[in-house]
Design a protein around this motif. Sequence first.
Motif, PDB file in Angstrom:
ATOM      1  N   MET A   1    -114.783 -15.249 -74.744  1.00  0.00           N
ATOM      2  CA  MET A   1    -114.161 -14.447 -75.811  1.00  0.00           C
ATOM      3  C   MET A   1    -112.733 -14.072 -75.416  1.00  0.00           C
ATOM      4  N   PRO A   2    -111.860 -15.048 -75.248  1.00  0.00           N
ATOM      5  CA  PRO A   2    -110.495 -14.747 -74.784  1.00  0.00           C
ATOM      6  C   PRO A   2    -109.685 -13.901 -75.757  1.00  0.00           C
ATOM      7  N   SER A   3    -110.079 -13.875 -77.020  1.00  0.00           N
ATOM      8  CA  SER A   3    -109.336 -13.095 -78.019  1.00  0.00           C
ATOM      9  C   SER A   3    -109.982 -11.744 -78.306  1.00  0.00           C
ATOM     10  N   SER A   4    -110.828 -11.287 -77.411  1.00  0.00           N
ATOM     11  CA  SER A   4    -111.523 -10.020 -77.598  1.00  0.00           C
ATOM     12  C   SER A   4    -110.534  -8.868 -77.776  1.00  0.00           C
ATOM     13  N   PRO A   5    -110.653  -8.070 -78.849  1.00  0.00           N
ATOM     14  CA  PRO A   5    -109.770  -6.908 -79.048  1.00  0.00           C
ATOM     15  C   PRO A   5    -109.868  -5.919 -77.892  1.00  0.00           C
ATOM     16  N   TYR A   6    -111.083  -5.747 -77.351  1.00  0.00           N
ATOM     17  CA  TYR A   6    -111.244  -4.838 -76.218  1.00  0.00           C
ATOM     18  C   TYR A   6    -110.439  -5.325 -75.023  1.00  0.00           C
ATOM     19  N   LEU A   7    -110.478  -6.628 -74.760  1.00  0.00           N
ATOM     20  CA  LEU A   7    -109.743  -7.203 -73.634  1.00  0.00           C
ATOM     21  C   LEU A   7    -108.246  -6.936 -73.782  1.00  0.00           C
ATOM     22  N   ALA A   8    -107.722  -7.128 -74.976  1.00  0.00           N
ATOM     23  CA  ALA A   8    -106.291  -6.911 -75.211  1.00  0.00           C
ATOM     24  C   ALA A   8    -105.919  -5.437 -75.065  1.00  0.00           C
ATOM     25  N   ALA A   9    -106.729  -4.546 -75.634  1.00  0.00           N
ATOM     26  CA  ALA A   9    -106.424  -3.118 -75.575  1.00  0.00           C
ATOM     27  C   ALA A   9    -106.530  -2.589 -74.150  1.00  0.00           C
ATOM     28  N   ARG A  10    -107.574  -3.007 -73.450  1.00  0.00           N
ATOM     29  CA  ARG A  10    -107.762  -2.546 -72.066  1.00  0.00           C
ATOM     30  C   ARG A  10    -106.658  -3.084 -71.167  1.00  0.00           C
ATOM     31  N   THR A  11    -106.165  -4.283 -71.442  1.00  0.00           N
ATOM     32  CA  THR A  11    -105.061  -4.844 -70.660  1.00  0.00           C
ATOM     33  C   THR A  11    -103.814  -3.977 -70.807  1.00  0.00           C
ATOM     34  N   ARG A  12    -103.525  -3.555 -72.017  1.00  0.00           N
ATOM     35  CA  ARG A  12    -102.353  -2.698 -72.238  1.00  0.00           C
ATOM     36  C   ARG A  12    -102.496  -1.366 -71.504  1.00  0.00           C
ATOM     37  N   THR A  13    -103.684  -0.804 -71.538  1.00  0.00           N
ATOM     38  CA  THR A  13    -103.921   0.459 -70.845  1.00  0.00           C
ATOM     39  C   THR A  13    -103.748   0.299 -69.341  1.00  0.00           C
ATOM     40  N   LEU A  14    -104.281  -0.790 -68.809  1.00  0.00           N
ATOM     41  CA  LEU A  14    -104.197  -1.023 -67.368  1.00  0.00           C
ATOM     42  C   LEU A  14    -102.760  -1.266 -66.928  1.00  0.00           C
ATOM     43  N   LEU A  15    -101.988  -1.955 -67.744  1.00  0.00           N
ATOM     44  CA  LEU A  15    -100.583  -2.204 -67.420  1.00  0.00           C
ATOM     45  C   LEU A  15     -99.825  -0.895 -67.218  1.00  0.00           C
ATOM     46  N   ALA A  16    -100.163   0.106 -67.997  1.00  0.00           N
ATOM     47  CA  ALA A  16     -99.479   1.392 -67.895  1.00  0.00           C
ATOM     48  C   ALA A  16     -99.861   2.148 -66.624  1.00  0.00           C
ATOM     49  N   ARG A  17    -101.005   1.822 -66.025  1.00  0.00           N
ATOM     50  CA  ARG A  17    -101.489   2.535 -64.845  1.00  0.00           C
ATOM     51  C   ARG A  17    -101.156   1.841 -63.538  1.00  0.00           C
ATOM     52  N   MET A  18    -100.918   0.550 -63.574  1.00  0.00           N
ATOM     53  CA  MET A  18    -100.804  -0.236 -62.349  1.00  0.00           C
ATOM     54  C   MET A  18     -99.711   0.247 -61.408  1.00  0.00           C
ATOM     55  N   GLY A  19     -98.592   0.686 -61.961  1.00  0.00           N
ATOM     56  CA  GLY A  19     -97.476   1.090 -61.120  1.00  0.00           C
ATOM     57  C   GLY A  19     -97.761   2.280 -60.232  1.00  0.00           C
ATOM     58  N   ARG A  20     -98.767   3.091 -60.594  1.00  0.00           N
ATOM     59  CA  ARG A  20     -99.118   4.268 -59.815  1.00  0.00           C
ATOM     60  C   ARG A  20    -100.214   3.997 -58.789  1.00  0.00           C
ATOM     61  N   THR A  21    -100.696   2.776 -58.746  1.00  0.00           N
ATOM     62  CA  THR A  21    -101.835   2.443 -57.886  1.00  0.00           C
ATOM     63  C   THR A  21    -101.367   2.164 -56.457  1.00  0.00           C
ATOM     64  N   GLU A  22    -102.042   2.763 -55.494  1.00  0.00           N
ATOM     65  CA  GLU A  22    -101.698   2.609 -54.082  1.00  0.00           C
ATOM     66  C   GLU A  22    -102.478   1.427 -53.497  1.00  0.00           C
ATOM     67  N   LEU A  23    -101.795   0.617 -52.690  1.00  0.00           N
ATOM     68  CA  LEU A  23    -102.411  -0.522 -52.026  1.00  0.00           C
ATOM     69  C   LEU A  23    -102.480  -0.306 -50.523  1.00  0.00           C
ATOM     70  N   PRO A  24    -103.442  -0.950 -49.853  1.00  0.00           N
ATOM     71  CA  PRO A  24    -103.511  -0.818 -48.385  1.00  0.00           C
ATOM     72  C   PRO A  24    -102.368  -1.590 -47.714  1.00  0.00           C
TER      73      PRO A  24
END
Length: 239
Positions: free
Chosen positions: A216-239
């Motif tokens: 289901m590559p065109s899943s609306p949930y997949l697209a919406a969740r991707t946008r949400t995650l993009l906004a959070r990634m910059g604050r994520t700490e890596l080891p």
Amino acid sequence: MRAVGRWALLVLLAFVALQLFFVLRIAAMAVVDPQSTAFQRSEAWAQLAGGGPLRWRQQWVPYEQISEHLKRAVVAAEDDGFVGHDGVDWQAMERAWERNAHLAAQPAAAARGRRAARIRGGSTITQQLAKNLLLSGERTLLRKGQEFVLALLLERLLDKRRILEIYLNSVEWGEGVFGAEAAAQHYHRKSARALGAAEAARLAVMLPAPKRYERMPSSPYLAARTRTLLARMGRTELP
């Protein structure tokens, strides 16, 4: 009674031997890349048992050759407290139990006209790796307890960077698609190191149910969740 005692001793010795085996396996992973996981072998057996051809795409790449975007996206999506916990995020587990209990108590009609609510767990990246590397897929309290023990062992014997490296190289990203390099080639026709932020976020969002989103590559949930995650990634700490 003596026979019962002997059987109890044998069971105890077998348990200790199993834990020692796990300790040695995990310790070796500090310098040796695992060739396959218990989950991967189970998936391969299921494919063969179903009469179809074996589909297995995987190529190990070092930590440095995996896009920073993908590392941040996966940690943000799967375990945002990864760098700070000891293998088990007890607060996340408590929140997951409360959320799932609330969802389970809702009448079915309440979900109509909305995106279906998803039952989520509180497993960390370390717990997921412990389960996929060494355990079966059965859902029992005994297996969950063993998962906790293995997660703590992974954190004691390997550093966070190595845990994330093994996870990213072995996690399932579709039918017979394992690891970041295979996923990047399969979905984006490029190497794992070349993934952009949006591509990485989309791959990370797939992880809870990769086979479903592969279909289901065109899943609306997949697209919406991707946008949400993009906004959070910059604050994520890596080891």
